[in-house]
Design an enzyme around this catalytic site. Structure first.
Site, mmCIF file in Angstrom:
data_model
loop_
_atom_site.group_PDB
_atom_site.id
_atom_site.type_symbol
_atom_site.label_atom_id
_atom_site.label_comp_id
_atom_site.label_asym_id
_atom_site.label_seq_id
_atom_site.Cartn_x
_atom_site.Cartn_y
_atom_site.Cartn_z
ATOM 1 C CB THR A 57 5.907 1.961 2.120
ATOM 2 O OG1 THR A 57 4.677 1.679 2.823
ATOM 3 C CG2 THR A 57 7.080 1.511 2.978
ATOM 4 C CB CYS A 58 2.858 2.966 -1.872
ATOM 5 S SG CYS A 58 2.914 1.164 -1.817
ATOM 6 C CG PHE A 119 7.831 -11.013 3.545
ATOM 7 C CD1 PHE A 119 8.093 -11.048 4.901
ATOM 8 C CD2 PHE A 119 7.025 -11.991 3.000
ATOM 9 C CE1 PHE A 119 7.570 -12.047 5.702
ATOM 10 C CE2 PHE A 119 6.498 -12.999 3.785
ATOM 11 C CZ PHE A 119 6.771 -13.028 5.144
ATOM 12 N N GLY A 193 8.268 5.792 -14.884
ATOM 13 C CA GLY A 193 8.837 5.637 -13.548
ATOM 14 C C GLY A 193 9.383 4.241 -13.339
ATOM 15 C CB THR A 194 12.419 2.659 -13.680
ATOM 16 O OG1 THR A 194 13.348 3.745 -13.500
ATOM 17 C CG2 THR A 194 11.935 2.651 -15.112
ATOM 18 N N GLY A 195 10.914 2.997 -10.293
ATOM 19 C CA GLY A 195 11.223 2.664 -8.904
ATOM 20 C C GLY A 195 10.949 1.192 -8.662
ATOM 21 C CB ILE A 197 5.858 -0.190 -7.439
ATOM 22 C CG1 ILE A 197 5.665 -0.485 -5.946
ATOM 23 C CG2 ILE A 197 4.572 -0.518 -8.191
ATOM 24 C CD1 ILE A 197 4.529 0.272 -5.305
#
Length: 434
Positions: A57-58, A119, A193-195, A197
């Site tokens: 993850t980030c 979470f 960007g539309t991930g 986040i």
């Protein structure tokens, strides 16, 4: 009985890098996209790793798995990312056995998140778990562990208020914009960007800024259009990126690229521009700061923003830890049950042999010996005896190894029970790895 078929020296490890010691640049080097994670699993399988889960993850990249030595897992991570062994050694952590299990519980329940109570990581663990399962890389112990962590996460989320209030990277991003950009409602905001986040940030922008000048750009336009349809914002083609950058007052970058998508050459500005880079690896080149009027804020700086909500969340840490302790005890009870099962099975077989021999002897001496009645009575007695032994072995205060050894000596059943294999995970969790 199902077993783990573990080599004698196999140990359970949790290793990786997180926001605690690794900055965004280092985390970016060890970041694994979907293809890299898939390649890592295939390599692990080819190299004889029996059970493994990998998440990226980030804020963290981690491997949970069984190996003879942690280097086997470190090698997999480095060979499938842009990170080196030396960089790993400087910023990583390695836990084994009980500590590795505890670490997964803390990560999965949001206690180890960069923003307490976030979470999002549990969905990443679920996805990683399913990917490993599809490749046949989940043994019985890891299956039980991950599912218990998922249950613990649900209980912590529903039974405590550790995730109460609006606090997340996307929320912190919007709060930063509101605090630092005057008259935000009239500014041009560009989201690239539309991930996950990116979507959350867009929703928060619409909700909290009341801005009607929000534009979405994504390499895959239909994803942006799906989000725009829900939020009533503008969508532009990827080809329009340079023009939109020229008009923007605020730029939020949340792409999943492995290299920078925005740099100094991309920008031809005539007014100040606030850039928020929410990507790992970083998707905005640091050279943009050489342009007068450009302010670049990265993910880590936003995650450090604390407020009253986070302080309130901290009050619920003890309740969350109590739930984790209960779930770990449940896991340990299951593990103890798996370890004692071969001995209980052998004990039952031994008692049946004793009964059969005694029946054969008594039938020669007793006229009208009732086989059916004696079978019923003896079966019930044997079941009650073995239940008592099983209950004792599963008791959390019982020394399982000593009790098993004692039972096997008394009833001379050491040869009947399957050969037991010693390993650190067996010692820590009293689990049969034969």
């Amino acid at each position: 009985m199902e077993n783990f078929n573990m080599p004698r020296s196999t140990t359970f490890y949790a290793l990786g890098l997180s926001y605690k010691k690794a900055d965004a640049v280092i985390r970016g080097k060890f970041s694994l996209d979907a293809q890299a994670q898939s390649d890592l699993l295939l390599q692990a399988k080819a190299e004889g790793i029996e059970s493994l889960v990998v998440t990226s993850t980030c804020n963290r990249t981690e491997i949970y798995g069984f190996a003879h030595h942690p280097y086997e897992l470190i090698k997999l991570l480095c060979e499938n990312s842009n990170g080196s062994i030396e960089e790993f050694q400087q910023a990583a952590y390695i836990y084994k056995n009980e500590e590795a299990v505890s670490h997964m519980f803390r990560v999965g329940t949001g206690l180890d998140s960069q923003i307490l109570g976030d979470f999002e990581i549990i969905s990443q663990i679920k996805t990683a778990f399913n990917n490993s399962k599809q490749e046949g890389l989940v043994n019985t112990f890891l299956d039980r562990l991950v599912n218990t962590v998922i249950q613990a996460s649900k209980k912590v989320k529903t039974e405590t208020k550790i995730s109460s209030g609006a606090t997340s990277v996307s929320f912190a991003s919007v709060q930063y914009i509101i605090r630092n950009v005057a008259d935000i409602g009239s500014k041009n905001i560009l989201l690239f960007g539309t991930g996950k986040i990116g979507r959350n940030t867009c929703e928060n922008l619409v909700k909290h800024t009341k801005n009607s000048h929000i534009t979405l750009i994504n390499r895959t336009k239909n994803k942006a259009e799906l989000l725009a349809g829900k939020l009533n914002v503008i969508v532009k083609d990827y080809a329009d990126l340079k023009q939109e950058l020229h008009q923007a007052d605020v730029l939020v970058v949340a792409t999943g690229a492995q290299n920078p998508t925005i740099d100094k050459a991309s920008l031809a500005l005539q007014k100040p521009l606030l850039i928020l880079d929410l990507s790992i690896p970083r998707n905005v080149d640091a050279n943009v700061e050489e342009i007068p009027g450009v302010t670049l804020i990265h993910l880590d700086a936003l995650s450090q923003i604390t407020d009253d909500t986070l302080e309130r969340r901290k009050q619920h840490i003890p309740a969350a830890e109590a739930i984790i302790d209960d779930m770990k005890l449940e896991l340990n009870t299951w593990v103890n049950g798996r370890k004692c099962a071969p001995t209980i099975h052998a004990l039952k077989s031994k008692l049946n042999d004793i009964v059969s021999a005694e029946f054969a002897f008594q039938k020669k001496k007793i006229t009208h010996f009732d086989d059916a009645q004696m079978d019923l009575i003896s079966s019930r007695i044997i079941q009650k005896l073995t239940n008592h032994f099983a209950s004792h072995l599963k008791n959390e205060n019982t020394s399982v190894d000593q009790s098993i050894e004692f039972i096997e000596k008394i009833f001379q059943i050491g040869q009947l029970a399957p050969n037991k294999t010693s390993s650190p995970i067996a010692d820590k969790y009293k689990i049969n790895l034969s």
